[in-house]
Motif scaffolding. Structure first.
Motif, PDB file in Angstrom:
ATOM      1  N   THR A  86      37.088  78.256  10.361  1.00 50.08           N
ATOM      2  CA  THR A  86      36.936  77.085  11.214  1.00 50.08           C
ATOM      3  C   THR A  86      35.462  76.713  11.360  1.00 50.08           C
ATOM      4  N   ARG A  87      35.234  75.510  11.833  1.00 53.50           N
ATOM      5  CA  ARG A  87      33.865  75.081  12.102  1.00 53.50           C
ATOM      6  C   ARG A  87      33.238  75.958  13.188  1.00 53.50           C
ATOM      7  N   GLU A  88      34.032  76.323  14.162  1.00 55.37           N
ATOM      8  CA  GLU A  88      33.531  77.170  15.244  1.00 55.37           C
ATOM      9  C   GLU A  88      33.078  78.528  14.714  1.00 55.37           C
ATOM     10  N   GLU A  89      33.840  79.100  13.787  1.00 52.64           N
ATOM     11  CA  GLU A  89      33.449  80.390  13.203  1.00 52.64           C
ATOM     12  C   GLU A  89      32.167  80.260  12.387  1.00 52.64           C
ATOM     13  N   ALA A  90      32.047  79.152  11.663  1.00 55.34           N
ATOM     14  CA  ALA A  90      30.827  78.921  10.890  1.00 55.34           C
ATOM     15  C   ALA A  90      29.620  78.846  11.813  1.00 55.34           C
ATOM     16  N   VAL A  91      29.747  78.083  12.892  1.00 57.65           N
ATOM     17  CA  VAL A  91      28.636  77.933  13.834  1.00 57.65           C
ATOM     18  C   VAL A  91      28.297  79.269  14.487  1.00 57.65           C
ATOM     19  N   GLU A  92      29.312  80.062  14.816  1.00 57.28           N
ATOM     20  CA  GLU A  92      29.052  81.372  15.426  1.00 57.28           C
ATOM     21  C   GLU A  92      28.294  82.294  14.472  1.00 57.28           C
ATOM     22  N   ALA A  93      28.699  82.315  13.209  1.00 55.49           N
ATOM     23  CA  ALA A  93      28.016  83.168  12.234  1.00 55.49           C
ATOM     24  C   ALA A  93      26.557  82.756  12.087  1.00 55.49           C
ATOM     25  N   ILE A  94      26.307  81.461  12.047  1.00 50.43           N
ATOM     26  CA  ILE A  94      24.928  80.975  11.917  1.00 50.43           C
ATOM     27  C   ILE A  94      24.138  81.272  13.186  1.00 50.43           C
ATOM     28  N   THR A  95      24.744  81.033  14.339  1.00 53.82           N
ATOM     29  CA  THR A  95      24.060  81.287  15.610  1.00 53.82           C
ATOM     30  C   THR A  95      23.647  82.754  15.725  1.00 53.82           C
ATOM     31  N   GLN A  96      24.515  83.654  15.300  1.00 56.13           N
ATOM     32  CA  GLN A  96      24.202  85.079  15.381  1.00 56.13           C
ATOM     33  C   GLN A  96      22.984  85.435  14.541  1.00 56.13           C
ATOM     34  N   MET A  97      22.758  84.689  13.484  1.00 59.29           N
ATOM     35  CA  MET A  97      21.607  84.978  12.630  1.00 59.29           C
ATOM     36  C   MET A  97      20.283  84.680  13.317  1.00 59.29           C
ATOM     37  N   ALA A  98      20.293  83.956  14.435  1.00 64.25           N
ATOM     38  CA  ALA A  98      19.059  83.780  15.205  1.00 64.25           C
ATOM     39  C   ALA A  98      18.528  85.127  15.667  1.00 64.25           C
ATOM     40  N   VAL A  99      19.421  86.075  15.936  1.00 65.31           N
ATOM     41  CA  VAL A  99      19.021  87.410  16.363  1.00 65.31           C
ATOM     42  C   VAL A  99      18.367  88.173  15.220  1.00 65.31           C
ATOM     43  N   TYR A 100      18.923  88.061  14.022  1.00 64.69           N
ATOM     44  CA  TYR A 100      18.533  88.933  12.910  1.00 64.69           C
ATOM     45  C   TYR A 100      17.554  88.299  11.931  1.00 64.69           C
ATOM     46  N   ALA A 101      17.528  86.975  11.858  1.00 65.07           N
ATOM     47  CA  ALA A 101      16.619  86.301  10.922  1.00 65.07           C
ATOM     48  C   ALA A 101      15.715  85.294  11.613  1.00 65.07           C
ATOM     49  N   GLY A 102      15.900  85.089  12.915  1.00 60.03           N
ATOM     50  CA  GLY A 102      15.043  84.189  13.670  1.00 60.03           C
ATOM     51  C   GLY A 102      15.648  82.811  13.870  1.00 60.03           C
ATOM     52  N   PHE A 103      15.094  82.101  14.849  1.00 65.06           N
ATOM     53  CA  PHE A 103      15.604  80.772  15.168  1.00 65.06           C
ATOM     54  C   PHE A 103      15.401  79.753  14.054  1.00 65.06           C
TER      55      PHE A 103
END
Length: 275
Positions: free
Chosen positions: A234-251
């Motif tokens: 889903t689009r929501e899952e895609a956004v969540e996966a990308i958002t989580q990368m702010a923690v590990y790869a930066g904003f």
């Protein structure tokens, strides 16, 4: 008189609970390792990464840990954190075979050396968990499959998973590097994507996370955002996966990922409206 609980306290407590769930004893003692030099960083990590991001709906803890394993394997710059999240994946119910397959999948997007380093970290983690099932996945040999049959099987998978976006990638390679296109079809899709254990949605979530974290693969990220939606994500899952990368790869990496997602969602909306 009892002191009032502040929003910051609530975030911290929620984050520490999730960190302990994921990290076990290592998670519970996480702050101690930074107490002598950067206690502020420890608290920020607990509050933001776990109190804010991990507490969001949209992905399960198992999914969150697998995309961390994928992204950290692909980045290749955070071996201790990769080891922590392999342990974390095991702690929340991910199987050794699923971890191994996620790392193997990264050989397509980050190269075989990155995957080999990821497997080395997994091997160390598994050795400390003596009760684990055998992580080795046996893949059935295709028998007398010819090179042409392997190619056709990969081409069918590419069309089914990536759709028109993937076909455009292959067409692009034909002008100057047709063998590169063939390798994508044969290795990525006939060999890797066809392996058991991980379903296609999990593979694409891992790919979206890795391409976001790498920060150098915006066209490929757009292709795999399409792929994730094509295979039931889903689009929501895609956004969540990308958002989580702010923690590990930066904003910046996460913001670039969201830009790619916006473009993909708009293109799909336009296509739907045209039909």
């Amino acid at each position: 008189m009892t002191a009032a609980v502040t929003p910051a306290d609530t975030r911290y407590r929620r984050g520490l609970e999730l960190l302990t769930t994921v990290g076990g004893a290592a998670g519970a003692g996480f702050e101690n390792g930074l107490a002598d030099i950067a206690p502020g960083l420890a608290r920020l990590t607990v509050e933001f990464a776990y109190g804010d991001v991990y507490d969001r709906p949209g992905l399960t803890l198992a999914q969150r840990q697998l995309i961390n394993v994928a992204a950290l394997t692909a980045m290749g710059t955070a071996a201790p954190q990769l080891r922590f999240h392999i342990d974390g994946a095991l702690n929340v119910g991910v199987t050794p075979a699923e971890i191994v397959e996620t790392i193997i999948h990264m050989s397509v997007y980050a190269g075989i050396p990155a995957a080999l380093n990821g497997i080395a970290a997994a091997k160390l983690a598994f050795a400390d968990h003596t009760d684990l099932a055998d992580p080795v996945t046996t893949v059935a040999e295709p028998g007398d499959e010819t090179a042409r049959e392997r190619y056709e099987r990969g081409l069918e998978a590419l069309g089914r998973i990536d759709g028109e976006a993937g076909e455009q990638v292959i067409a692009f390679t034909q002008v100057i590097a047709p063998d590169l296109g063939r390798y994508i079809i044969e290795f990525a899709f006939a060999d890797v994507y066809s392996r058991p254990v991980l379903d296609l949605k999990t593979r694409e979530l891992a790919t979206v996370a890795a391409c976001t974290a790498l920060g150098t693969a915006a066209p490929q990220l757009r292709v795999h955002l399409h792929s994730l939606l094509n295979v039931g994500g889903t689009r929501e899952e895609a956004v969540e996966a990308i958002t989580q990368m702010a923690v590990y790869a930066g904003f910046p990496a996460a913001l670039n990922g969201i830009t790619a997602a916006r473009e993909v969602f708009a293109a799909r909306d336009a296509e739907a409206a045209a039909h």
